[in-house]
Write a protein that holds these residues in place. Structure first.
Motif, PDB file in Angstrom:
ATOM      1  N   ALA A   1      46.154  40.181  43.791  1.00  0.00           N
ATOM      2  CA  ALA A   1      45.828  41.096  44.482  1.00  0.00           C
ATOM      3  C   ALA A   1      46.590  41.656  46.546  1.00  0.00           C
ATOM      4  CB  ALA A   1      43.947  40.747  44.730  1.00  0.00           C
TER       5      ALA A   1
ATOM      6  N   GLU B   1      43.380  39.914  49.799  1.00  0.00           N
ATOM      7  CA  GLU B   1      42.410  38.637  49.429  1.00  0.00           C
ATOM      8  C   GLU B   1      41.781  37.738  50.242  1.00  0.00           C
ATOM      9  OE1 GLU B   1      41.905  35.076  45.972  1.00  0.00           O
ATOM     10  OE2 GLU B   1      43.864  35.882  46.419  1.00  0.00           O
TER      11      GLU B   1
ATOM     12  N   PRO C   1      38.882  39.299  45.314  1.00  0.00           N
ATOM     13  CA  PRO C   1      40.231  39.568  45.125  1.00  0.00           C
ATOM     14  C   PRO C   1      40.434  41.516  45.163  1.00  0.00           C
ATOM     15  CG  PRO C   1      40.006  38.859  42.869  1.00  0.00           C
ATOM     16  CD  PRO C   1      38.553  39.118  44.030  1.00  0.00           C
ATOM     17  N   PHE C   2      41.238  42.230  45.965  1.00  0.00           N
ATOM     18  CA  PHE C   2      41.494  43.870  46.102  1.00  0.00           C
ATOM     19  C   PHE C   2      42.881  44.194  45.433  1.00  0.00           C
ATOM     20  CE2 PHE C   2      38.064  42.270  49.233  1.00  0.00           C
ATOM     21  CZ  PHE C   2      36.730  43.136  48.106  1.00  0.00           C
ATOM     22  N   LYS C   3      42.323  45.446  44.762  1.00  0.00           N
ATOM     23  CA  LYS C   3      43.616  45.502  44.271  1.00  0.00           C
ATOM     24  C   LYS C   3      43.449  47.301  45.001  1.00  0.00           C
ATOM     25  CE  LYS C   3      44.543  45.804  39.779  1.00  0.00           C
ATOM     26  NZ  LYS C   3      44.914  46.206  38.675  1.00  0.00           N
TER      27      LYS C   3
END
Length: 243
Positions: A161, A164, A198-200
């Motif tokens: 990610a 995060e 988490p972030f994509k």
């Protein structure tokens, strides 16, 4: 029966927490998605101005969490003072989030113990087959099947990610939007201590109510967070920038 004496004043406590953190109503409205008139009503304890008790409880929990307080305490206090009847008593006795968290940990422990017992039983059976000398082929087949099942059910590693957010020092309210403050809301709520989100993607607008409790990593690099006031970050492919 003894009358209930409130442990704290809901409205004054919310107001003092907001002022202490230097937060304006318009900032809180953007972060929590609660209109300013409803935030004022919560601080003035004019709960009748909200659509229903359900809204009051939801807004109380969200606003208190955003200010770095325990939202469940405020809901319990509201129930004990303003919700009449047996329903209020049952809700006031409802276990807080910490009890639920302990229950989940207990369930996880039970599952791990069950897995350990199954593993021990499997080893005993395999050992018996080896001793008898008659189950060598069955043992070989069983081991191959177990390996296939393990491979089939193996948990894939979490994809990397770009952004995060981890709660290391305590819980914190966090809101994450795609691109900018008016972009799609990806996450809104409290990250408990020891948990991470988490972030994509590579473009975000991040609102942190208690940055002193958080560890933010962008592109594999930890972002320096100073002070105890709420922080907003703009995340781009080049990194994170405080607003």
């Amino acid at each position: 029966m003894c009358d209930h004496f409130p442990v704290f004043e809901i409205g004054n406590s919310l107001h003092e927490a907001r002022v202490r953190r230097g937060i304006e109503f318009n900032q809180a409205e953007i972060a929590t998605k609660i209109r300013v008139r409803y935030l004022r009503a919560l601080e003035d304890e004019r709960f009748e101005q909200l659509p229903s008790q359900t809204y009051v409880k939801g807004f109380l929990r969200t606003y208190a969490d955003y200010l770095g307080l325990d939202g469940q305490l405020y809901v319990d206090e509201f129930n004990s003072r303003f919700v009449a009847g047996e329903d209020a008593d049952s809700r006031a006795r409802r276990s807080p989030a910490r009890v639920e968290s302990r229950s989940r940990r207990l369930e996880t422990t039970v599952v791990l113990l069950a897995v350990a017992v199954v593993g021990i039983v499997t080893l005993v059976v395999i050992s018996a087959w080896q001793t008898s000398g008659t189950g060598a082929k069955k043992q070989q087949t069983t081991q191959k099947n177990a390996a296939k099942k393990a491979k089939k059910h193996a948990v894939a590693p979490r994809p990397h990610a770009y952004l995060e957010i981890e709660a290391t020092g305590g819980a914190s309210y966090v809101a994450v939007h795609r691109y900018g403050p008016s972009g799609k809301l990806l996450f809104q709520g409290t990250i408990e201590k020891g948990k991470s989100e988490p972030f994509k993607g590579k473009r975000f607008f991040v609102d942190l109510s208690s940055p002193e409790n958080l560890r933010v990593v962008v592109g594999g690099k930890e972002v320096a967070l100073d002070g105890f006031k709420p922080v907003t970050l703009t995340v781009t492919p080049s990194g994170a920038h405080a607003n």
